[in-house]
Design a protein around this motif. Structure first.
Motif, PDB file in Angstrom:
ATOM      1  N   ALA A   1       0.853  -1.183   0.000  1.00 42.13           N
ATOM      2  CA  ALA A   1       0.000   0.000   0.000  1.00 42.13           C
ATOM      3  C   ALA A   1       0.895   1.241   0.000  1.00 42.13           C
ATOM      4  CB  ALA A   1      -0.905  -0.006   1.222  1.00 42.13           C
ATOM      5  N   ILE A   2       0.346   2.354  -0.410  1.00 43.75           N
ATOM      6  CA  ILE A   2       1.112   3.601  -0.434  1.00 43.75           C
ATOM      7  C   ILE A   2       1.633   3.880   0.968  1.00 43.75           C
ATOM      8  CG2 ILE A   2       0.950   6.093  -0.768  1.00 43.75           C
ATOM      9  CD1 ILE A   2      -1.129   5.506  -2.955  1.00 43.75           C
ATOM     10  N   GLY A   3       2.922   4.160   1.072  1.00 42.87           N
ATOM     11  CA  GLY A   3       3.536   4.444   2.357  1.00 42.87           C
ATOM     12  C   GLY A   3       3.927   3.202   3.137  1.00 42.87           C
ATOM     13  N   GLN A   4       3.666   2.031   2.605  1.00 43.65           N
ATOM     14  CA  GLN A   4       4.028   0.775   3.261  1.00 43.65           C
ATOM     15  C   GLN A   4       5.079   0.064   2.420  1.00 43.65           C
ATOM     16  OE1 GLN A   4       3.122  -0.480   6.132  1.00 43.65           O
ATOM     17  NE2 GLN A   4       1.559   1.023   6.637  1.00 43.65           N
ATOM     18  N   PRO A   5       5.957  -0.688   3.067  1.00 44.97           N
ATOM     19  CA  PRO A   5       6.924  -1.459   2.285  1.00 44.97           C
ATOM     20  C   PRO A   5       6.185  -2.540   1.494  1.00 44.97           C
ATOM     21  CG  PRO A   5       7.046  -2.060   4.605  1.00 44.97           C
ATOM     22  CD  PRO A   5       6.098  -0.903   4.502  1.00 44.97           C
ATOM     23  N   PRO A   6       6.754  -2.943   0.367  1.00 45.29           N
ATOM     24  CA  PRO A   6       6.114  -4.015  -0.402  1.00 45.29           C
ATOM     25  C   PRO A   6       6.143  -5.319   0.391  1.00 45.29           C
ATOM     26  CG  PRO A   6       8.290  -3.562  -1.266  1.00 45.29           C
ATOM     27  CD  PRO A   6       8.008  -2.516  -0.221  1.00 45.29           C
TER      28      PRO A   6
END
Length: 87
Positions: free
Chosen positions: A16-21
């Motif tokens: 998610a945006i702002g989260q690590p893959p």
């Protein structure tokens, strides 16, 4: 292991945006959830314990910002190169 999919180790996806893959293992677990497998089935398929699968799913839900297995499946289906494509 299925090659050319999120089952490949080390190929993180869906963050998610702002989260690590997601890690390769988290991606594999998420894809198996999308296929309808239970935690026990995923554990057997990947050679993990059921509690390890549950931990991976906790991190997947956190990283994707979702609460349910259904929402995980939707995110897997919506991603570029999802299960319906031939990437």
């Amino acid at each position: 292991m299925v090659h050319g999919s999120a089952h490949d180790e080390g190929r993180g996806r869906y963050g998610a945006i702002g989260q690590p893959p997601l890690t390769g293992r988290e991606s594999a677990v998420a894809e198996l959830v999308a296929e309808g497998m239970t935690n026990q089935q995923i554990a057997s398929h990947l050679g993990l314990s059921k509690s390890t699968v549950a931990g991976h799913l906790d991190r997947v839900r956190d990283k994707l910002g979702v609460r349910s297995r259904t929402q995980i499946a939707v995110r897997v289906a919506e991603r570029p190169g999802g299960p319906e494509s031939d990437d």
